[in-house]
Design an enzyme around this catalytic site. Structure first.
Site, PDB file in Angstrom:
ATOM      1  N   GLU A 231      -3.450  -2.294  -6.341  1.00 58.08           N
ATOM      2  CA  GLU A 231      -4.035  -1.217  -5.534  1.00 58.08           C
ATOM      3  C   GLU A 231      -5.000  -1.891  -4.571  1.00 58.08           C
ATOM      4  OE1 GLU A 231      -6.521   0.771  -3.852  1.00 58.08           O
ATOM      5  OE2 GLU A 231      -7.433   1.348  -5.762  1.00 58.08           O
ATOM      6  N   CYS A 265     -11.708   3.230  -1.750  1.00 53.47           N
ATOM      7  CA  CYS A 265     -10.427   2.936  -1.094  1.00 53.47           C
ATOM      8  C   CYS A 265      -9.722   4.195  -0.651  1.00 53.47           C
ATOM      9  CB  CYS A 265      -9.513   2.123  -2.002  1.00 53.47           C
ATOM     10  SG  CYS A 265     -10.068   1.752  -3.611  1.00 53.47           S
TER      11      CYS A 265
END
Length: 457
Positions: A231, A265
């Protein structure tokens, strides 16, 4: 980078830690391998009991845990409490559902000439988790809870600026009753990751971090033929169409961009408004951003605390300065306060052009770029005009537009009329340079399992 707690609200070094020796790392690798040989044979009910105990400890110690996280990386105390509660909820979710998620699945035995055929899910072994500092408890827990419930064991290499949180996690699972060696923290720098990942006792890895870090880990894991989940961040679009509730969209937009002091994020970063509603959205959005109170993260009245480090603030300042030098207009913010700590105010920039770094790069701080588009096709083209593909927000009450966004937005997650977030019940992850693989839900718990076919005559 030194392994230390440096309070970003003051710049003070609170506590330093010695990096583990090669001998200490070897002891932990051996302990992980030995633990997995036994732990994988425990049943789901036993694991669930330990996992629920971990959840209880998180609830009981929420205030102390939150203060620790705030001291280490600067998130507001209120946000740290919420993060701790979310981790407890994830522990209980996997304790309740892991057995059904990993239950044997019957196949069509007759079609394959067998008396019995099925698929079973079996743990891979020790998994190395390389985690970042921005959600220091949650990002580690969204790996740990499903991995441990699946019968894997964990080795945590956490960010070097959150060592107390890293050690707390090891202690948490030990106190909850998990066997020795089931979850261990490795206090090592990033340069020590490669030999650990290459060690034959490490079965797989998961990383949340930057693109270059993901490329490095994926390359190493690939050369060793080991599974890896990545990720790697994003530059999420937030699209507003004329049919949207403008007040709600602006409130959520400001919340999203300032969440975790702008260091998330999946936070919306690029705000794209249709020409017909642009002026109203800009006015409301800037009002919301400018109203955010920047200050001591330990105070409940604070909306935005400091960035996690001096380097983090410097990086944000350079991105904004580059944009302004190339013609961007500042609607609010863009000047760090003259005070101790690594603070940066909520900032909105317009007039963004492709030659500006903020147009291409992820800004990890409370800085929003705002764009005007003529129609839905231009909005989608701009939204997809990035190498990233983590999450996307679309604000519209038109069902046809909603479906168009769902189909066309290049992202691992699309949230319509709401803020992109992570839930244990839903898969989490991205496409393109935002990574591959999924965390959370049954997709996440199966990532580190051998999906084994069984055929019996």
């Amino acid at each position: 980078m030194a392994i230390a707690t440096v309070n970003p609200a003051s710049g003070e070094t609170v506590k330093t830690f010695d990096e583990m020796s090669d001998e200490a790392v070897e002891q932990r690798l051996a302990a992980a391998a030995a633990a997995h040989a036994r732990y994988r044979l425990t049943d789901f009910g036993v694991r669930a009991g330990w996992m629920r105990r971990a959840a209880d400890l998180l609830d009981d110690e929420q205030n102390q845990i939150a203060a620790m996280m705030t001291t280490e990386m600067g998130k507001t105390l209120a946000a740290a409490r919420q993060e701790t509660a979310k981790c407890a909820a994830a522990c209980r979710y996997y304790a309740d559902h892991a057995a059904e998620m990993l239950a044997d699945e019957p196949g069509d035995a007759a079609a394959v000439g067998a008396s019995r055929a099925y698929v079973t899910y079996q743990a891979l072994g020790p998994v190395l988790a390389i985690m970042p500092w921005n959600f220091p408890l949650w990002q580690a827990m969204r790996f740990a809870a499903p991995a441990l419930m699946a019968g894997n064991v964990g080795l945590l290499k956490h960010a070097s600026n959150v060592p107390q949180t890293a050690l707390f996690l090891q202690d948490l699972f030990a106190r909850a009753g998990f066997p020795d060696g089931t979850f261990q923290t490795l206090l090592v720098g990033s340069q020590r990751v490669e030999p650990i990942l290459r060690d034959e006792r490490v079965a797989a890895a998961t990383l949340t971090g930057s693109g270059p870090a993901g490329q490095s880990v994926a390359s190493i894991a690939g050369s060793e033929i080991k599974k890896v989940v990545l990720e790697l961040g994003g530059s999420d679009p937030f699209i507003v169409m004329p049919s949207a509730d403008m007040q709600a969209a602006a409130q959520v937009a400001a919340f999203a961009r300032c969440l975790n002091n702008g260091q998330s994020c999946i936070a919306a970063k690029r705000f794209i408004a249709h020409d017909q509603c642009y002026d109203e959205f800009e006015r409301l959005f800037v009002e919301q951003m400018a109203a955010k109170k920047v200050g001591d993260p330990m105070l409940d009245s604070t909306d935005v605390g400091p960035l996690a480090s001096e380097q983090q603030r410097d990086d944000v300042e350079k991105l904004v300065a580059d944009a302004v030098a190339k013609g961007a207009k500042v609607l609010c913010g863009a000047a760090a306060p003259d005070r101790p700590g690594y603070y940066y105010p909520p900032t909105v920039l317009t007039g963004i052009t492709p030659d500006m770094r903020v147009h291409r790069e992820e800004v990890f701080g409370p800085v929003a770029t705002l764009y005007r588009v003529a129609d839905i096709d231009e909005a989608i083209e701009l939204a997809n005009g990035t190498d990233f593909g983590l999450g996307a927000n679309a604000w519209t009450n038109d069902p046809a537009e909603q479906e168009h966004f769902i189909i066309e937005l290049a992202a691992g997650m699309v949230f319509v009329n709401g803020n992109v977030t992570s839930y244990p019940q839903l898969p989490f992850g991205g496409v393109r340079t935002s990574g591959h693989g999924r965390e959370l839900s049954y997709h996440g718990i199966r990532e580190f399992c051998n999906i084994k076919t069984v055929w019996i005559r």
